[in-house]
Design an enzyme around this catalytic site. Sequence first.
Site, PDB file in Angstrom:
ATOM      1  CB  SER A   6       1.806  -4.469   4.141  1.00 34.06           C
ATOM      2  OG  SER A   6       2.335  -5.371   3.204  1.00 34.06           O
ATOM      3  CG  HIS A  40       1.002  -0.448   2.421  1.00 33.32           C
ATOM      4  ND1 HIS A  40       1.382   1.075   2.384  1.00 33.32           N
ATOM      5  CD2 HIS A  40       2.106  -1.022   2.142  1.00 33.32           C
ATOM      6  CE1 HIS A  40       2.590   0.848   1.902  1.00 33.32           C
ATOM      7  NE2 HIS A  40       3.132  -0.181   1.820  1.00 33.32           N
ATOM      8  CG  ASP A  69       4.154  -3.402   0.182  1.00 33.94           C
ATOM      9  OD1 ASP A  69       4.318  -2.171   0.092  1.00 33.94           O
ATOM     10  OD2 ASP A  69       3.723  -3.961   1.134  1.00 33.94           O
ATOM     11  CG  MET A  96       7.571  -5.504  -4.316  1.00 39.29           C
ATOM     12  SD  MET A  96       8.146  -6.650  -3.174  1.00 39.29           S
ATOM     13  CE  MET A  96       7.722  -5.957  -1.515  1.00 39.29           C
ATOM     14  CG  HIS A 133       5.113   1.271  -1.223  1.00 43.66           C
ATOM     15  ND1 HIS A 133       5.850   0.440  -0.314  1.00 43.66           N
ATOM     16  CD2 HIS A 133       6.133   1.778  -1.879  1.00 43.66           C
ATOM     17  CE1 HIS A 133       7.048   0.786  -0.036  1.00 43.66           C
ATOM     18  NE2 HIS A 133       7.190   1.502  -1.259  1.00 43.66           N
ATOM     19  CG  MET A 172       8.554  -0.789  -3.310  1.00 44.22           C
ATOM     20  SD  MET A 172       8.418  -2.212  -2.084  1.00 44.22           S
ATOM     21  CE  MET A 172       6.631  -2.129  -1.981  1.00 44.22           C
ATOM     22  CG  MET A 189      10.955   2.602   2.139  1.00 41.90           C
ATOM     23  SD  MET A 189       9.199   1.452   2.165  1.00 41.90           S
ATOM     24  CE  MET A 189       9.898   0.050   2.850  1.00 41.90           C
ATOM     25  CG  ASP A 213       6.152  -0.102   4.278  1.00 37.71           C
ATOM     26  OD1 ASP A 213       5.928  -1.054   4.816  1.00 37.71           O
ATOM     27  OD2 ASP A 213       6.254   0.240   2.907  1.00 37.71           O
TER      28      ASP A 213
HETATM   29  C1  DX5 Z   1       8.379  -3.907   2.184  1.00 35.21           C
HETATM   30  C2  DX5 Z   1       6.937  -3.415   1.948  1.00 35.21           C
HETATM   31  C3  DX5 Z   1       6.219  -3.392   3.307  1.00 35.21           C
HETATM   32  C4  DX5 Z   1       6.101  -4.614   3.908  1.00 35.21           C
HETATM   33  C5  DX5 Z   1       6.009  -4.330   5.383  1.00 35.21           C
HETATM   34  O1  DX5 Z   1       9.034  -3.851   0.855  1.00 35.21           O
HETATM   35  O2  DX5 Z   1       7.058  -2.323   1.554  1.00 35.21           O
HETATM   36  O3  DX5 Z   1       5.030  -2.820   3.101  1.00 35.21           O
HETATM   37  O4  DX5 Z   1       5.055  -5.413   3.471  1.00 35.21           O
HETATM   38  O5  DX5 Z   1       6.076  -5.628   5.985  1.00 35.21           O
HETATM   39  P1  DX5 Z   1       6.230  -5.863   7.577  1.00 35.21           P
HETATM   40  O6  DX5 Z   1       5.480  -5.022   8.317  1.00 35.21           O
HETATM   41  O7  DX5 Z   1       6.308  -7.087   7.688  1.00 35.21           O
HETATM   42  O8  DX5 Z   1       8.028  -5.332   7.690  1.00 35.21           O
HETATM   43 ZN    ZN Z   2       5.063  -0.938   1.664  1.00 33.82          ZN
END
Ligand code: DX5
Ligand code: ZN
Length: 217
Positions: free
Chosen positions: A8, A33, A35, A37, A66, A68, A137, A175
């Site tokens: 990620s 990956h 993320d 947000m 991903h 969010m 998750m 994740d």
């Molecule tokens: C959290 C993200 C993850 C996060 C994982 O909301 O979706 O992808 O970056 O990070 P670690 O592996 O540090 O928990």
């Molecule tokens: Zn993620």
Amino acid sequence: MAHLVAPSLLSANFLNLEKDIMMLNQSEADWFHLDVMDGVFVPNISFGFPIIEKIRKATSKVLDVHLMIVDPERYLERFRKAGADMISIHMEACKHPVEALRTIRNFGAKAGIVINPATPVDVLSDIIGEVDMVLLMSVHPGFGGQSFIAETIGKVAELKHLILSRQLNVLIEIDGGITLQNALTVVDAGVDILVAGNTIFASSNPTETIHQLKFIH
Ligand code: DX5
Ligand code: ZN
């Protein structure tokens, strides 16, 4: 299938992203990956199209995006155009998930559905035939570096059972909070793709940590 590792980039160094991307390109990492947000679905804001477009130009590995964000259907085409290969939307964030998943596939991307730690696997029963991947998750989404929620292991087993009972070809991704200590347990439970942020980027040798996540035993 042997499991995949998807670092990620939320935990990468944004002041020198190119260096981390080149490290990942040369590593045994399978997917990137990413993320996204929006500060509404989760209490954090990360990055969006300009960064993804730039990452797309810097790697040929799979971009696993991903989302969010609330009402993700508004932006699916733009994420595909930015270079996403896999687009995953949250069940909790979407009014018409089946339509959205079909739209993702129509744009030529793979479609993933995500559920939060508090959302039961049952909710996937009617939708599982529409997806290439389910993302479970294992932390509350929003931040990297949180602790793994152990109850997710039971959800992996339940989801695996659902997939096998329908004879579907659906991948399971996990994740949040994945470490060298818990990775083997989740893979043994049936996970196909391990996402890891902090474990990789906060380690002294990220390339070696990726190798260890790939060849855990
Ligand atoms: C959290 C993200 C993850 C996060 C994982 O909301 O979706 O992808 O970056 O990070 P670690 O592996 O540090 O928990
Ligand atoms: Zn993620």
